[in-house]
Design an enzyme around this catalytic site. Structure first.
Site, PDB file in Angstrom:
ATOM      1  N   ALA A 176     -31.720   9.720 -25.704  1.00  0.00           N
ATOM      2  CA  ALA A 176     -32.771   8.787 -25.856  1.00  0.00           C
ATOM      3  C   ALA A 176     -32.927   8.559 -24.517  1.00  0.00           C
ATOM      4  CB  ALA A 176     -32.336   7.802 -26.738  1.00  0.00           C
ATOM      5  N   GLY A 227     -28.538  11.305 -28.125  1.00  0.00           N
ATOM      6  CA  GLY A 227     -29.453  11.773 -29.054  1.00  0.00           C
ATOM      7  C   GLY A 227     -30.008  13.150 -28.954  1.00  0.00           C
ATOM      8  N   GLU A 243     -27.109  14.780 -31.014  1.00  0.00           N
ATOM      9  CA  GLU A 243     -27.486  14.420 -32.453  1.00  0.00           C
ATOM     10  C   GLU A 243     -28.745  15.241 -32.879  1.00  0.00           C
ATOM     11  OE1 GLU A 243     -28.119  10.109 -31.369  1.00  0.00           O
ATOM     12  OE2 GLU A 243     -26.545   9.760 -33.165  1.00  0.00           O
ATOM     13  N   GLU A 289     -22.775   7.237 -25.628  1.00  0.00           N
ATOM     14  CA  GLU A 289     -23.556   5.848 -25.678  1.00  0.00           C
ATOM     15  C   GLU A 289     -22.389   4.766 -25.338  1.00  0.00           C
ATOM     16  OE1 GLU A 289     -23.520   8.605 -27.872  1.00  0.00           O
ATOM     17  OE2 GLU A 289     -25.774   8.760 -28.701  1.00  0.00           O
TER      18      GLU A 289
HETATM   19  C1  HXC Z   1     -33.792   8.562 -19.054  1.00  0.00           C
HETATM   20  C2  HXC Z   1     -32.504  10.121 -17.850  1.00  0.00           C
HETATM   21  C3  HXC Z   1     -31.832  10.103 -18.937  1.00  0.00           C
HETATM   22  C4  HXC Z   1     -31.715   9.477 -20.121  1.00  0.00           C
HETATM   23  C5  HXC Z   1     -31.110  11.508 -17.377  1.00  0.00           C
HETATM   24  N1  HXC Z   1     -32.141  10.948 -17.047  1.00  0.00           N
HETATM   25  N2  HXC Z   1     -30.795  11.351 -18.445  1.00  0.00           N
HETATM   26  N3  HXC Z   1     -33.531   9.189 -17.917  1.00  0.00           N
HETATM   27  N4  HXC Z   1     -32.537   8.584 -20.085  1.00  0.00           N
HETATM   28  N5  HXC Z   1     -31.032   9.504 -21.290  1.00  0.00           N
HETATM   29  C6  HXC Z   1     -33.086  11.255 -15.558  1.00  0.00           C
HETATM   30  C7  HXC Z   1     -32.224  10.399 -14.422  1.00  0.00           C
HETATM   31  O1  HXC Z   1     -32.452   8.985 -14.347  1.00  0.00           O
HETATM   32  C8  HXC Z   1     -32.762  11.181 -13.278  1.00  0.00           C
HETATM   33  O2  HXC Z   1     -33.986  10.588 -13.081  1.00  0.00           O
HETATM   34  C9  HXC Z   1     -33.088  12.590 -13.842  1.00  0.00           C
HETATM   35  O3  HXC Z   1     -33.249  12.413 -15.150  1.00  0.00           O
HETATM   36  C10 HXC Z   1     -31.913  13.522 -13.350  1.00  0.00           C
HETATM   37  O4  HXC Z   1     -30.684  13.017 -13.856  1.00  0.00           O
HETATM   38  P1  HXC Z   1     -29.576  12.776 -12.828  1.00  0.00           P
HETATM   39  O5  HXC Z   1     -28.491  11.673 -13.402  1.00  0.00           O
HETATM   40  O6  HXC Z   1     -29.849  12.702 -11.381  1.00  0.00           O
HETATM   41  O7  HXC Z   1     -28.937  14.460 -13.119  1.00  0.00           O
HETATM   42  P2  HXC Z   1     -27.219  14.503 -12.788  1.00  0.00           P
HETATM   43  O8  HXC Z   1     -26.542  13.981 -11.752  1.00  0.00           O
HETATM   44  O9  HXC Z   1     -27.197  16.152 -12.930  1.00  0.00           O
HETATM   45  O10 HXC Z   1     -26.552  14.000 -14.257  1.00  0.00           O
HETATM   46  C11 HXC Z   1     -26.979  14.521 -15.290  1.00  0.00           C
HETATM   47  C12 HXC Z   1     -26.352  13.643 -16.538  1.00  0.00           C
HETATM   48  C13 HXC Z   1     -26.794  12.087 -16.478  1.00  0.00           C
HETATM   49  C14 HXC Z   1     -24.942  13.721 -16.517  1.00  0.00           C
HETATM   50  C15 HXC Z   1     -27.118  14.256 -17.772  1.00  0.00           C
HETATM   51  O11 HXC Z   1     -28.455  12.116 -16.153  1.00  0.00           O
HETATM   52  C16 HXC Z   1     -26.427  11.172 -17.533  1.00  0.00           C
HETATM   53  O12 HXC Z   1     -25.316  10.852 -17.760  1.00  0.00           O
HETATM   54  N6  HXC Z   1     -27.587  10.934 -18.205  1.00  0.00           N
HETATM   55  C17 HXC Z   1     -27.455   9.878 -19.267  1.00  0.00           C
HETATM   56  C18 HXC Z   1     -26.849  10.310 -20.573  1.00  0.00           C
HETATM   57  C19 HXC Z   1     -26.622   9.458 -21.544  1.00  0.00           C
HETATM   58  O13 HXC Z   1     -26.053   8.376 -21.414  1.00  0.00           O
HETATM   59  N7  HXC Z   1     -27.093   9.764 -22.803  1.00  0.00           N
HETATM   60  C20 HXC Z   1     -27.190   8.812 -24.043  1.00  0.00           C
HETATM   61  C21 HXC Z   1     -28.163   7.871 -23.876  1.00  0.00           C
HETATM   62  S1  HXC Z   1     -28.086   6.793 -25.198  1.00  0.00           S
HETATM   63  P3  HXC Z   1     -34.392  10.113 -11.649  1.00  0.00           P
HETATM   64  O14 HXC Z   1     -35.815   9.328 -11.602  1.00  0.00           O
HETATM   65  O15 HXC Z   1     -33.520   9.283 -10.880  1.00  0.00           O
HETATM   66  O16 HXC Z   1     -34.452  11.321 -10.838  1.00  0.00           O
HETATM   67  C22 HXC Z   1     -28.721   7.977 -26.572  1.00  0.00           C
HETATM   68  C23 HXC Z   1     -28.671   7.044 -28.143  1.00  0.00           C
HETATM   69  C24 HXC Z   1     -29.386   7.852 -29.026  1.00  0.00           C
HETATM   70  O17 HXC Z   1     -29.034   8.887 -26.720  1.00  0.00           O
HETATM   71  C25 HXC Z   1     -29.695   6.951 -29.956  1.00  0.00           C
HETATM   72  C26 HXC Z   1     -30.622   7.641 -31.151  1.00  0.00           C
HETATM   73  C27 HXC Z   1     -31.853   8.105 -30.987  1.00  0.00           C
END
Ligand code: HXC
Length: 262
Positions: free
Chosen positions: A69, A113, A116, A136
């Site tokens: 998400a 997400g 999921e 998460e």
């Molecule tokens: C918003 C995101 C994002 C996310 C990545 N980006 N994941 N933006 N929401 N979930 C954006 C980053 O901010 C970045 O933007 C660009 O995408 C590239 O990501 P990087 O981090 O620079 O890439 P990398 O170093 O290769 O790392 C990849 C990654 C990391 C390991 C996937 O991005 C990461 O940990 N992302 C978050 C994963 C996460 O926590 N997901 C769960 C979310 S909560 P910029 O502008 O800086 O280039 C969830 C709840 C679901 O999903 C609830 C039900 C609906």
């Protein structure tokens, strides 16, 4: 509806095509926000309603199926937004209402997400660079679109706990060993493999395909004897279809069946 965050296309013969939905926010690694999820639900419903579509593939980019998400969008939300207005999760369960098979073709990150979403699909074909996880916990929350329910059903309690409590990622081979993923293929073969499976499904009678999907899903919703009875009734019902007559007659007479989906 015009789509800004997904792409849609079709492949295959006009009479029986595969509908393909590609998540398309590559700069944000396909982070899932409400607009994207609205578009996805709308596209899936349109393919489901289109009689020329026999199967659907949901995919992302090479680097990310979806990294979860949209954290930027969620960061300022409070309880009144997420519970009161149903932000973030409002459209997710609609994906379960799609009656035609939905195959997830996954490369790169499928996190939070994103993971999921793959589990809401009917089966997952993964590229060898795919990574699955429920991180998460690192954000101070838990999965919110079925992860704590579908992941243990898919991979068992121990691995689901491991993934959700440590936030670590598992690679495609571990995901296949654990039963989350049905096939792992080299990245450059991912769409060929998914299309091959989808076109095979398209070649069968739609009523039997829908009944098989509905009955397997029932395994997750009911006890064994109720599930077996549900299956039995659908099995019986299929003997009222032309496709059952056609499929069996074709086998007996050693010819290819021509299903009419009736
Ligand atoms: C918003 C995101 C994002 C996310 C990545 N980006 N994941 N933006 N929401 N979930 C954006 C980053 O901010 C970045 O933007 C660009 O995408 C590239 O990501 P990087 O981090 O620079 O890439 P990398 O170093 O290769 O790392 C990849 C990654 C990391 C390991 C996937 O991005 C990461 O940990 N992302 C978050 C994963 C996460 O926590 N997901 C769960 C979310 S909560 P910029 O502008 O800086 O280039 C969830 C709840 C679901 O999903 C609830 C039900 C609906």
């Amino acid at each position: 509806m015009t789509y800004e965050m997904i792409l849609t296309s079709t492949q295959g013969p006009d009479s029986r095509k595969v509908g393909i939905v590609t998540l398309n926010r590559p700069k944000q690694l396909n982070a899932l926000n409400d607009q994207l999820m609205d578009e996805l639900a709308s596209a899936l419903k349109a393919f489901d309603a289109d009689e020329s579509i026999g199967c659907i593939i949901l995919t992302g980019s090479e680097k990310a199926f979806a990294a979860g998400a949209d954290i930027g969008a969620m960061a300022q939300y409070g309880f009144a937004d997420v519970y009161g207005k149903d932000y973030i999760t409002r459209n997710w369960e609609q994906i379960r209402d799609i009656r035609k098979p939905v195959i997830a073709a996954v490369s790169g990150f499928a996190l939070g997400g994103g993971c999921e979403l793959t589990m809401m699909c009917d089966f997952i074909i993964a590229a060898d660079n795919a990574k699955f996880g429920q991180p998460e916990i690192k954000l101070g929350i838990i999965p919110g679109a079925g992860g704590t329910q579908r992941l243990p059903r898919a991979v068992g309690k121990s691995k689901a706990m491991d993934l959700a409590l440590t936030g670590r990622m598992m690679d495609a081979n571990e995901a296949e060993r654990a039963g989350l993923v049905s096939r792992v293929v080299p990245l450059d073969k991912l769409m060929d493999e998914a299309l091959g499976a989808a076109l095979m499904i398209c070649s069968y009678g739609q009523l039997a395909v829908m009944a098989a999907k509905e009955s397997i899903n029932r395994a997750f919703e009911s006890g064994l004897s109720d599930g077996v009875m549900f299956e039995r009734r659908l099995f019986h019902a299929l003997f009222a279809t032309s496709d059952q007559k056609e499929g069996m007659d074709a086998f007996v007479n050693k010819r290819k069946p021509a299903f009419t989906h009736r």
